[in-house]
Design an enzyme around this catalytic site. Structure first.
Site, PDB file in Angstrom:
ATOM      1  CB  SER A 177      -0.886  -0.307   1.201  1.00  0.00           C
ATOM      2  OG  SER A 177      -1.935   1.242   1.227  1.00  0.00           O
TER       3      SER A 177
ATOM      4  CG  ASN B  63       6.291   7.813   3.343  1.00  0.00           C
ATOM      5  OD1 ASN B  63       5.713   8.331   3.676  1.00  0.00           O
ATOM      6  ND2 ASN B  63       6.768   6.699   3.781  1.00  0.00           N
ATOM      7  CB  SER B  64       6.853  12.716   5.912  1.00  0.00           C
ATOM      8  OG  SER B  64       6.127  13.391   7.259  1.00  0.00           O
TER       9      SER B  64
ATOM     10  CG  LEU C   6      -2.332   7.683   5.836  1.00  0.00           C
ATOM     11  CD1 LEU C   6      -2.649   6.398   6.359  1.00  0.00           C
ATOM     12  CD2 LEU C   6      -1.558   6.453   4.981  1.00  0.00           C
TER      13      LEU C   6
ATOM     14  CG  ASN D  79      -4.227   0.564   3.431  1.00  0.00           C
ATOM     15  OD1 ASN D  79      -4.302   1.342   3.843  1.00  0.00           O
ATOM     16  ND2 ASN D  79      -2.846  -0.351   4.263  1.00  0.00           N
TER      17      ASN D  79
ATOM     18  CB  CYS E  21       0.243   5.586   8.742  1.00  0.00           C
ATOM     19  SG  CYS E  21       1.302   6.467   7.903  1.00  0.00           S
TER      20      CYS E  21
ATOM     21  CB  ILE F 179       7.445  -4.785   9.060  1.00  0.00           C
ATOM     22  CG1 ILE F 179       8.826  -4.090   8.472  1.00  0.00           C
ATOM     23  CG2 ILE F 179       7.861  -5.129  10.374  1.00  0.00           C
ATOM     24  CD1 ILE F 179      10.186  -4.230   8.941  1.00  0.00           C
TER      25      ILE F 179
ATOM     26  N   GLY G 125       8.446  -5.478   3.373  1.00  0.00           N
ATOM     27  CA  GLY G 125       9.847  -4.657   3.579  1.00  0.00           C
ATOM     28  C   GLY G 125      11.289  -4.635   3.344  1.00  0.00           C
TER      29      GLY G 125
ATOM     30  N   GLY H 119       7.271  -2.418  -1.925  1.00  0.00           N
ATOM     31  CA  GLY H 119       6.751  -1.670  -1.794  1.00  0.00           C
ATOM     32  C   GLY H 119       7.675  -0.577  -2.802  1.00  0.00           C
TER      33      GLY H 119
END
Length: 325
Positions: free
Chosen positions: A39, A87-88, A91, A119, A150, A211, A263, A285
């Site tokens: 996701s 990353n920030s 969402l 998700n 998250c 994870i 992960g 991912g």
């Protein structure tokens, strides 16, 4: 032509031989192979469809979907690291109504056979249940993944995922609303991830995925400033793979439900390692950002591995790691 029970649509590749059975099960959901998208790294699939044959994926997991549109975090959102990225994003998404009207509709029209795992995100339990209630009316959804992990939102997210009781509460509330498979995505930012895994299993989860990103920090030495306005961000990519493998190994042995590993997975060999550790399926991912065809490349490599190793069904790999001595 009728396929045998151990033959998938990808079993014939011009060699005159039958390949290994790549099918795996997540709860009641049968996937053609164990390769998924993680996701937040593949949107809903439309953006990658020029590079990837979506029908070859085991499933796609959408970007987080909330009840109402979320703007995401202000300021810089990405920072590349030596072996991955921070990353920030926060969402950011246009909300559940837009998702059903545009993204899900596109998937139904262009990849109707592709299992879609949605998700689901929220700040508190009623926001998660609102998304489930709304999506229950939509067609073309194979399963839900509850994002309780998250690290880049102010409430909900990891705040729920670090507390076994809170994670169980949101799982139970969503379980009561759907018969579709329910997956709970776990955070590594805990002392003992198996406690949370057992809690959501007891609350009705059909599977867990792990994870999510690891908390990290980035500083600009020249300006002497923090890179991200929220200070901490989520670290993903190859750097976190050993941590992810360890946690998959632990959770697979502590629970009786399937584990979706993720992960740092980027290749078919990575997929094999996660499955040997106990994963039933594996999501790629960050690898999608450096190689848009990472998922199908990994599938091809996994198929070759099974052929070379004499693996008749990919499920033989699940939890089959051997001691060092």
């Amino acid at each position: 032509m009728t396929m045998s029970p151990h033959e998938s649509a990808d079993d014939k590749r011009g060699t005159g031989t039958v390949l290994s059975d790549m099918r795996v099960m997540i709860g009641s959901l049968t996937l053609a192979n164990p390769i998924l998208t993680a996701s937040g790294t593949f949107a809903a699939g439309r953006e990658y469809s020029d590079f990837v044959d979506l029908t070859r994926l085991g499933a796609t997991t959408t970007k987080g979907v909330s009840a109402v549109p979320w703007e995401g975090n202000p300021g810089r959102r990405l920072d590349e690291t030596a072996s991955g990225m921070l990353n920030s994003i926060g969402l950011q998404n246009p909300g559940m109504e837009h998702f059903v009207r545009y993204d899900l509709a596109w998937l139904r029209d262009n990849a109707p056979e592709l299992p879609v795992i949605v998700n689901v995100v929220g700040h508190r339990v009623p926001e998660y249940t609102a998304v489930i209630e709304y999506l229950e009316q939509a067609e073309g959804i194979a399963a839900y993944e509850l994002n309780v992990s998250c690290p880049n939102v102010d409430a909900g997210g990891m705040a729920i995922g670090v507390d076994p009781a809170a994670a169980a509460k949101v799982t139970s509330a969503c379980r009561a609303l759907t018969k579709r498979p329910l997956i709970v995505k776990l955070t590594p930012n805990v002392t003992d991830i198996t406690e949370v895994a057992r809690a959501v299993e007891g609350a009705g989860a059909d599977a867990v995925s792990l994870i999510n990103t690891i908390l990290g920090l980035s500083i600009d030495a020249h300006s002497r400033k923090l890179i991200f306005e929220r200070a901490v961000a989520g670290l993903s990519g190859p750097a976190i793979k050993p941590v992810a493998l360890r946690m998959v190994y632990e959770v697979a042995r502590a629970t009786d439900i399937p584990v979706i590993g993720m992960g740092g997975a980027a290749t078919g060999t990575d997929v094999v390692e996660f499955m040997l550790a106990g994963a039933t399926a594996v999501a790629l991912g960050t690898a999608n950002f450096t190689n848009p065809q990472a998922t199908t490349d990994a599938l091809d490599e996994l198929i070759r591995y099974c052929e070379q190793q004499g693996v008749s069904a990919v499920t033989e790999l699940i939890g089959a790691v051997r001691p060092a001595s």
